[in-house]
Scaffold this motif. Structure first.
Motif, mmCIF file in Angstrom:
data_model
loop_
_atom_site.group_PDB
_atom_site.id
_atom_site.type_symbol
_atom_site.label_atom_id
_atom_site.label_comp_id
_atom_site.label_asym_id
_atom_site.label_seq_id
_atom_site.Cartn_x
_atom_site.Cartn_y
_atom_site.Cartn_z
ATOM 1 N N ARG A 17 -0.915 5.196 7.395
ATOM 2 C CA ARG A 17 0.049 4.241 6.868
ATOM 3 C C ARG A 17 -0.746 2.950 6.668
ATOM 4 N NH1 ARG A 17 5.253 4.277 7.382
ATOM 5 N NH2 ARG A 17 5.211 5.738 9.122
ATOM 6 N N PHE A 18 -0.519 2.260 5.561
ATOM 7 C CA PHE A 18 -1.228 1.006 5.336
ATOM 8 C C PHE A 18 -0.272 -0.085 4.882
ATOM 9 C CE2 PHE A 18 -1.255 3.143 1.272
ATOM 10 C CZ PHE A 18 -1.099 2.147 0.332
ATOM 11 N N GLU A 19 -0.621 -1.300 5.252
ATOM 12 C CA GLU A 19 0.102 -2.489 4.804
ATOM 13 C C GLU A 19 -0.942 -3.573 4.599
ATOM 14 O OE1 GLU A 19 3.680 -5.501 6.051
ATOM 15 O OE2 GLU A 19 3.606 -3.509 6.939
ATOM 16 N N SER A 20 -1.247 -3.851 3.337
ATOM 17 C CA SER A 20 -2.304 -4.782 2.994
ATOM 18 C C SER A 20 -1.733 -6.059 2.405
ATOM 19 C CB SER A 20 -3.266 -4.142 1.989
ATOM 20 O OG SER A 20 -4.230 -5.077 1.570
ATOM 21 N N GLN A 21 -1.914 -7.143 3.127
ATOM 22 C CA GLN A 21 -1.476 -8.429 2.595
ATOM 23 C C GLN A 21 -2.416 -8.892 1.488
ATOM 24 O OE1 GLN A 21 -0.651 -11.320 5.601
ATOM 25 N NE2 GLN A 21 0.926 -10.076 6.532
ATOM 26 N N ARG A 24 -1.543 -6.781 -1.413
ATOM 27 C CA ARG A 24 -0.090 -6.888 -1.632
ATOM 28 C C ARG A 24 0.546 -5.523 -1.915
ATOM 29 N NH1 ARG A 24 -0.273 -12.369 -5.213
ATOM 30 N NH2 ARG A 24 -0.915 -13.697 -3.489
ATOM 31 N N CYS A 25 0.251 -4.574 -1.024
ATOM 32 C CA CYS A 25 0.826 -3.242 -1.173
ATOM 33 C C CYS A 25 0.931 -2.580 0.194
ATOM 34 C CB CYS A 25 -0.018 -2.384 -2.108
ATOM 35 S SG CYS A 25 -1.695 -2.118 -1.531
ATOM 36 N N SER A 26 1.725 -1.522 0.256
ATOM 37 C CA SER A 26 1.868 -0.761 1.489
ATOM 38 C C SER A 26 2.263 0.659 1.113
ATOM 39 C CB SER A 26 2.918 -1.379 2.410
ATOM 40 O OG SER A 26 4.185 -1.370 1.786
ATOM 41 N N GLY A 27 2.096 1.580 2.053
ATOM 42 C CA GLY A 27 2.478 2.950 1.784
ATOM 43 C C GLY A 27 1.860 3.917 2.766
ATOM 44 N N GLU A 65 -5.799 -2.863 8.478
ATOM 45 C CA GLU A 65 -4.543 -2.697 7.748
ATOM 46 C C GLU A 65 -4.044 -1.248 7.778
ATOM 47 O OE1 GLU A 65 -5.268 -6.182 4.444
ATOM 48 O OE2 GLU A 65 -5.981 -4.160 3.974
#
Length: 75
Positions: A17-21, A24-27, A65
């Protein structure tokens, strides 16, 4: 001949799982590529499966991330 050994927190095929500020994306996806820059920093390319059977790729995801998915989350 020279050998370079790199230890990374994640490896090819890991479900994450990733959340990159920064990006600007996640998934949720699978580690498809690992890039090591000349300064030693590591970032990942994540393959994201689409419903139509194709995949999208999200490069530039930093190690901090990402989180490894449990087997139950990976389905």
């Amino acid at each position: 001949m020279h050998t370079l050994t790199v230890r990374t927190r994640f490896t090819f095929g890991d479900r994450v799982r990733f959340e990159s500020q920064l990006q600007r994306c996640s998934g949720i996806g699978t580690v498809a590529g690992i890039m090591v820059s000349s300064d030693g920093s590591v970032d990942y390319m994540i393959e994201i499966a689409r419903a139509d059977g194709y995949s999208d790729f999200q490069p530039g995801i930093l190690e901090g991330e990402l989180a490894l998915l449990s087997p139950a989350e990976g389905m």
